[in-house]
Design an enzyme around this catalytic site. Structure first.
Site, PDB file in Angstrom:
ATOM      1  CE  LYS A 119      -3.572   2.078   2.388  1.00  0.00           C
ATOM      2  NZ  LYS A 119      -2.995   3.942   2.461  1.00  0.00           N
ATOM      3  CE  LYS A 293      -6.603  -3.397  -4.212  1.00  0.00           C
ATOM      4  NZ  LYS A 293      -6.422  -2.828  -6.432  1.00  0.00           N
TER       5      LYS A 293
END
Length: 782
Positions: A119, A293
């Protein structure tokens, strides 16, 4: 002189070569020619475009250098909202995330595939390509509308101005992060210091500030980079997994994370997290966690979205960074509900690259738990690398002159008394009062802070949404005693407003028109606008959808509210107390008298008709010795509450499975007239609301759109997206964020995008705005 074919062909060849070299240098990190050769090709193209302006194209590599400064950024409406991600801060959070997905997909034993990547700590942006050419770029903004920073994004070297390869979609929106690598950040700060300018606090601030320059020539000098992680609107075909989509983006010249991996199950995610965490400091860029995800796009679509985040993705944040600093003082702030909040004033210290000088202490119970005193050395953490939080003190460094933190006896704003809240707790057969954690100013309308904050909340965008009524205007209105409650807004006159600072005839009439236009809010918005403690947007929406009318919500007893999902005893008590308060009742009556009327009121939602049982009511009365099994046996035997209340000892003895101690407790409980009265009042309200066990049970099919899934796309001119959603939900529909084979109908407003295309491909019914409004009117009048 017109350009000849040979020169035009040479310019086209140079553009292709330079873009290829840019891609190899900035994306693949595999330069194939020396810098001097690149510079020679670049200058040759510049010379050709200068001599023949008709050769200049928007996607030319020479156009990255920036243009004239803008006066202000425009706005870009995101065709597909840019949502935030939910956060995991522990391993258990991640296990729970994986479990929820498996349960929702009805695959409880599956080891699902997840796409994992770091991230990046930067600024989220959306790039829009049409026919392979970059046409615009925007920040996330509020998720629905972002700032148009197209010119600045064009200066970033690893963003292709034209997609490479072939077979890219006709329209492709690429989501990703603009960041500043560590080396570039250090070099930039060195230049700042040399120039006598203030250095940037951290790479994220530097990246965000660079992207928001009105002069793109400044942005062009900043060492920014881009990394793509997903897609927005797409017109055309894409692969069917997250990882395959990323590989497709890479083949079209868009950079993706070299750390991206495909793993199985929560175990694989945790192993990836631990690996990246161990190598975090060695990475050439700042990260604050990793993102997981669900890999299958079909499963992503099935899971859909919550209000602000996808259900199929989560950000696993790294532990926050910590620092030690001195507590200089504690000040007290007054909120819109009168709550007095202690705020720590700290010796400024850098935590995670940000200078922190203030931190909330939340309440006096937290002050006592920390045993914190003014003068202490405190351990400060930025929770989730964002919110400053005091973890504790360093006891051995406490100075002799350290002073205890004392709650003020009077409000720091109005001088009224400060009182500690008291909580009513119900236990088996008794009621007790305990001290709450919150202190409140009792000044109410005499306290300017409470009035001001309550009205600022009331007029905010997610509440009554009164355009043009910002904080500074509210401050003026309160300071001049023109308003002392939200209802006073609707009594303001032209003469009162025009004399305010910054107002003229047009702005005065615009504000009055905006106030008038807000008189018919949705019920959910109105409930949220009232500022009931503990009632946020989602709780307000649930109250409106479940009970269906302001009258029911105002009358609802706490135990009745407990039948609604996600409403606990504390929240139920706050709602009931708010509407029982005499001042609040006066404000509501005055709002109604001035024409403010919540819309979309209707019947009790079918899920709650006849939803209560006598056994559940008995449980909620907290009768000593009567637990769930005993309550069920009593309900089965007596059938009615009145029969149970009036039962004598012999009748109670006939109930199998209820022992003598429980029978004595039951008799003693109902021997008190007040308890009988309250139990019967609860039953009466359940009956009035249609929730009573003897009430007719409304089937979901009674609502015309029950069982149907609808999707909204594009812009509606006659009502907002939340209003359209609320009206559909009142009719029984579920409103989803994506189109699938299970979608019943799609409402397509102006500039509808890929959802409309997909609906047409699947043969799903589509209504334009006019047909949608006509259909709603027809259903709502049946």
């Amino acid at each position: 002189m017109p350009v000849d074919a040979t020169t035009a062909a040479r310019a086209q060849q140079l553009r292709r070569e330079l873009e290829t070299h840019n891609h190899r240098y900035y994306v693949l990190d595999e330069p194939s020619i020396p810098d001097a050769e690149y510079d020679r090709l670049f200058r040759e193209l510049q010379a050709l475009e200068a001599e023949y302006p008709e050769l200049l194209t928007s996607d030319s590599p020479t156009q990255r250098v920036g243009g004239e400064a803008l006066e202000a950024f425009g706005q870009i409406q995101h065709r597909v909202p840019m949502l935030s991600l939910g956060n995991a801060f522990s391993e258990q959070d991640l296990w729970d995330f994986d479990r929820r997905i498996r349960e929702a997909l009805e695959q409880p034993q599956a080891r699902l595939a997840y796409c994992c990547e770091p991230k990046l700590d930067g600024l989220a942006v959306n790039l829009r390509y049409e026919q392979g050419v970059l046409v615009s770029g925007a920040t996330r903004g509020n998720g629905a509308v972002g700032e148009d920073i197209s010119l600045n994004l064009r200066t970033i070297k690893n963003i292709p101005l034209r997609l490479h390869g072939q077979d890219w979609p006709e329209v492709l929106e690429v989501r990703g992060e603009v960041y500043m690598p560590k080396a570039g950040f250090e070099a930039l700060n060195a230049r700042q210091l040399e120039a006598g300018a203030k250095p940037f606090a951290n790479p994220r601030n530097a990246a965000a500030g660079s992207l928001r320059q009105l002069d793109s020539r400044i942005t062009a000098t900043r060492p920014l980079a881009f990394c793509s992680y997903g897609i927005g609107e797409v017109v055309g075909d894409l692969p069917d997994t997250q990882t395959a989509v990323l590989q497709a983006l890479k083949s079209w010249g868009l950079p993706i994370s070299p750390e991206q991996r495909l793993v199985e199950g929560a175990e694989g995610c945790l192993a990836y997290y631990q690996d990246i965490a161990a190598r975090r400091d060695q990475l050439p860029y700042e990260i604050d966690g990793v993102v997981f995800k669900l890999n299958a796009l079909a499963d992503q679509q099935t899971l859909g979205f919550r209000a602000r985040e996808p259900r199929w993705a989560i950000a696993h944040k790294f532990p926050a960074q910590e620092a030690v600093t001195e507590l200089l003082d504690v000040e007290f702030q007054v909120g819109r509900t009168g709550a007095i909040t202690p705020v720590a004033r700290l010796q400024p210290v850098a935590v995670g690259g940000v200078m922190v000088s203030n931190a909330s202490l939340h309440n006096m119970d937290e002050v006592a738990r920390l045993d914190i005193r003014i003068g202490d050395q405190v351990i400060l953490r930025r929770a989730g690398d964002v919110i400053p939080q005091i973890l504790g003190i360093v006891p051995e460094q406490r100075p002799a002159e350290a002073r205890p933190v004392a709650i003020p006896e009077v409000c720091p704003v109005c001088g009224a008394q400060v009182e500690r809240t008291r909580l009513t707790r119900h236990s088996k057969g008794s009621e007790s009062q305990t001290e709450g954690a919150i202190y409140r100013c009792v000044g109410r309308l005499a306290c300017q802070a409470q009035v001001q904050q309550a009205i600022i909340h009331f007029v905010s965008r997610k509440a009554m949404d009164i355009e043009g009524l910002g904080e500074k205007i509210v401050e003026q209105l309160v300071a001049q005693s023109l308003i002392r409650s939200p209802a006073d807004l609707y009594a303001l006159t032209y003469e009162q407003i025009i004399v305010l600072e910054g107002f003229a005839e047009v702005s005065t009439r615009n504000l009055l028109a905006a106030i008038e236009a807000s008189k018919q809010p949705s019920l959910a918005r109105f409930i949220y606008a009232l500022g009931i403690p503990e009632v946020g947007e989602e709780t307000a929406r649930r109250l409106a959808l479940a009970l269906g009318s302001l009258a029911r919500i105002r009358q609802a007893l706490p135990e009745v509210l407990l039948w609604l999902p996600d409403v606990g005893l504390e929240v139920a008590g706050e709602i009931h107390h708010f509407f029982q308060d005499a001042h609040n009742q006066q404000v509501l009556e005055r709002l109604a008298a001035l024409g403010v009327q919540a819309q979309e009121e209707g019947v009790l939602h079918s899920d709650f008709s006849a939803c209560a049982t006598l056994a559940e009511l008995l449980e909620r009365l907290n009768i000593p010795g009567i637990a769930r099994t005993g309550a069920q046996k009593l309900a089965s035997h007596f059938k009615t509450l009145e029969a149970l209340i009036t039962a004598d000892w012999l009748e109670l003895a006939g109930v199998k499975g209820v022992n003598e101690k429980a029978r004595r407790s039951l008799s003693e409980y109902f021997s008190h007239a007040e308890r009988q009265k309250y139990a019967l009042a609860l039953e009466a309200q359940l009956r009035d609301f249609g929730m009573h066990w003897d009430s007719p049970k409304a089937q979901n099919t009674a609502l015309p759109l029950a069982g149907q899934t609808w999707v909204l796309t594009g812009t509606l001119s006659s009502l907002t997206r939340p209003q359209a959603k609320a009206r559909l939900e009142q009719l029984g529909a579920k409103v989803a964020g994506s189109v699938s084979a299970k979608t019943h109908c799609v409402v397509a407003g102006a500039e509808a995008g890929s959802k409309l295309d997909k609906a047409q491909d699947l043969g799903i019914s589509v209504l334009d705005e006019a047909a949608f409004l006509a259909y709603l009117a027809q259903l709502e009048t049946q």
